[in-house]
Structure formats: C-alpha cells, structure tokens
Design an enzyme around this catalytic site. Structure first.
Site, PDB file in Angstrom:
ATOM      1  N   ARG A  49       0.816  -1.216   0.000  1.00  0.00           N
ATOM      2  CA  ARG A  49       0.000   0.000   0.000  1.00  0.00           C
ATOM      3  C   ARG A  49       0.851   1.268   0.000  1.00  0.00           C
ATOM      4  O   ARG A  49       0.427   2.309  -0.512  1.00  0.00           O
ATOM      5  CB  ARG A  49      -0.956  -0.006   1.205  1.00  0.00           C
ATOM      6  CG  ARG A  49      -2.041   1.077   1.169  1.00  0.00           C
ATOM      7  CD  ARG A  49      -3.039   0.863   2.299  1.00  0.00           C
ATOM      8  NE  ARG A  49      -4.185   1.771   2.204  1.00  0.00           N
ATOM      9  CZ  ARG A  49      -4.289   2.918   2.867  1.00  0.00           C
ATOM     10  NH1 ARG A  49      -3.305   3.311   3.681  1.00  0.00           N
ATOM     11  NH2 ARG A  49      -5.357   3.671   2.726  1.00  0.00           N
ATOM     12  N   ILE A  75      -7.095   8.384  -0.570  1.00  0.00           N
ATOM     13  CA  ILE A  75      -7.154   6.933  -0.604  1.00  0.00           C
ATOM     14  C   ILE A  75      -7.913   6.520   0.651  1.00  0.00           C
ATOM     15  O   ILE A  75      -7.647   7.016   1.753  1.00  0.00           O
ATOM     16  CB  ILE A  75      -5.747   6.299  -0.645  1.00  0.00           C
ATOM     17  CG1 ILE A  75      -5.838   4.778  -0.714  1.00  0.00           C
ATOM     18  CG2 ILE A  75      -4.885   6.745   0.519  1.00  0.00           C
ATOM     19  CD1 ILE A  75      -4.488   4.095  -0.906  1.00  0.00           C
ATOM     20  N   SER A  76      -8.897   5.633   0.497  1.00  0.00           N
ATOM     21  CA  SER A  76      -9.737   5.242   1.622  1.00  0.00           C
ATOM     22  C   SER A  76      -8.927   4.578   2.718  1.00  0.00           C
ATOM     23  O   SER A  76      -7.886   3.947   2.456  1.00  0.00           O
ATOM     24  CB  SER A  76     -10.828   4.271   1.160  1.00  0.00           C
ATOM     25  OG  SER A  76     -11.709   4.870   0.251  1.00  0.00           O
ATOM     26  N   GLN A  77      -9.416   4.695   3.960  1.00  0.00           N
ATOM     27  CA  GLN A  77      -8.762   3.996   5.056  1.00  0.00           C
ATOM     28  C   GLN A  77      -8.805   2.493   4.772  1.00  0.00           C
ATOM     29  O   GLN A  77      -9.735   1.986   4.124  1.00  0.00           O
ATOM     30  CB  GLN A  77      -9.431   4.313   6.380  1.00  0.00           C
ATOM     31  CG  GLN A  77     -10.813   3.718   6.552  1.00  0.00           C
ATOM     32  CD  GLN A  77     -11.467   4.148   7.849  1.00  0.00           C
ATOM     33  OE1 GLN A  77     -12.172   5.138   7.881  1.00  0.00           O
ATOM     34  NE2 GLN A  77     -11.237   3.390   8.905  1.00  0.00           N
TER      35      GLN A  77
END
Length: 225
Positions: A49, A75-77
């Site tokens: 990531r 960017i999403s958790q």
C-alpha cells in the site's frame, strides 16, 4: 533514521490486516458477518500500500486512516477499502469494473482476486500514475482508461462485479445496465453528510435490490457533465 525495509513494511501490512479483522469482528452485527474473507485478507497482505500513496506519506500508509493523494481526493482507510472489496466478493473467473482508480491501490487488490479488472478514472494524472504503479508490480490483468466512470465501460460489459470508490446520490443507471444478471455493485450512496455504503444486487430475473451496510463519507463521484 534509516528508511524502513521491505521486512518492516510487510510486518506493518500484516498488522493493518489484523486491525481490519478486529474491526470486522467488532462490527459484525452491522455488517452481517464477523470475518474478512481469507482471499481478501491475503491480497491485502500482499499489496504494498505504501506504493499507492504520495512518497512523503509512505510511512503512514498502513495506519487505518484515509490519506490525501492530490486533487482534493483521498485513498480510503484500509478498513473501508477492505470492507468494500469483501462485500463485492470478486471471484477468480470474474470481470470487475472499478469506477475511480485513484492511484491504483484497490485495482491492485482486485487484480489478485478477479480474472480481469477494468478501471475508469476521470483525473488523467491519477490514471497515468496508477498505470505506472501497476506495471511496477507486474499486474497485467488491469486496464485503465480516462473518462466519466458513471458511464461505465460499455465495450467490456457486462461485468460480474462493479466497485465505485466515490459517492453518488443514486446508483448510476448505466452501471446497473452494465452489471451481469446475478452480479453485484458496491457504492456509497447519499449526500455528503449522510452516505451509506450500499450493496446493489441484480438478480437473474432482472430484479434489483439494495442493502445499506454502513455509514461512510466519500468524495463525490465526478461526471463529465
């Protein structure tokens, strides 16, 4: 202080997945399940990531928080990204449409779970950066194009699964039309202050139903209008 090694980053990835699994278990009543699918967990442990966030934020990549990636986007958790993919349940023989590539993180995870991923991104700079990252990882089953994701990618429809990474007030009609009978679509629905992560299913007889899963907050789905 010297930079973290790949060994250190792998440990952080495993820890990230463990935290996601704890949250899944603690929210089992709301989610309707208490465990992350093992295929999804394995893909999350595998995808680096930290390569999908701006370099200056790499040290924060495995914390359970959204991170800015530019152009007023995030960017999403990890928990939300993992939950959306888990709800989508992509299978090895399936074709998946992703609306909103960003820097390519969820596309990279989906590429390990599905036969083919088609991803549409409205920001040209994101699409280019995502392609570079995916090529770096040797992921050849993802194709990206620049465009209005609410219109889908009709040339490659129908899709077994569709994942939308930005919020809409209602499910785009064209996406439902491009969804295979028996398929499902995961999308945040609602106004900025009250969105619900929603699973839309298209039954074999053509009936559509939707289930709200969790309150979320996403940036708006941009269209070409």
């Amino acid at each position: 202080m010297k930079p973290m090694s790949e060994k250190h980053l792998a440990i952080l990835r495993r820890h990230m997945v463990e935290l996601v699994e704890i949250q899944m278990d603690s929210m089992s009543d709301e989610l309707g399940k208490n465990a992350l699918d093992e295929r999804v967990a394995a893909a999350l442990r595998d995808v680096p990531r930290h390569l999908f966030v701006p370099a200056q934020l790499a040290a924060l990549a495995y914390e359970d928080t959204p991170l800015p990636i530019g152009f007023d986007k995030t960017i999403s958790q990890p928990f939300v990204a993992a939950l959306m993919i888990d709800l989508l349940a992509p299978q090895p023989d399936e074709s998946v449409l992703e609306v909103g590539t960003g820097l390519g993180y969820q596309a990279a995870v989906l590429a390990r779970l599905a036969r083919r991923v088609w991803s549409v991104e409205i920001v040209e700079e994101f699409a280019s950066a995502a392609e570079s990252r995916l090529q770096q990882l040797g992921l050849t089953n993802v194709a990206i194009r620049v465009g209005d994701g609410s219109r889908g990618w009709p040339e490659h429809a129908p899709f077994d699964k569709i994942l939308v990474t930005a919020a809409a007030r209602q499910v785009p009609t064209l996406l439902v039309e491009q969804l295979s009978a028996g398929g499902c679509l995961v999308i945040p629905i609602g106004p900025a202050e009250a969105q619900q992560l929603t699973v839309v299913r298209k039954h074999l007889a053509g009936r559509i139903d939707a289930r709200e899963v969790l309150r979320v907050r996403f940036t708006r789905l941009e269209t070409g209008q």
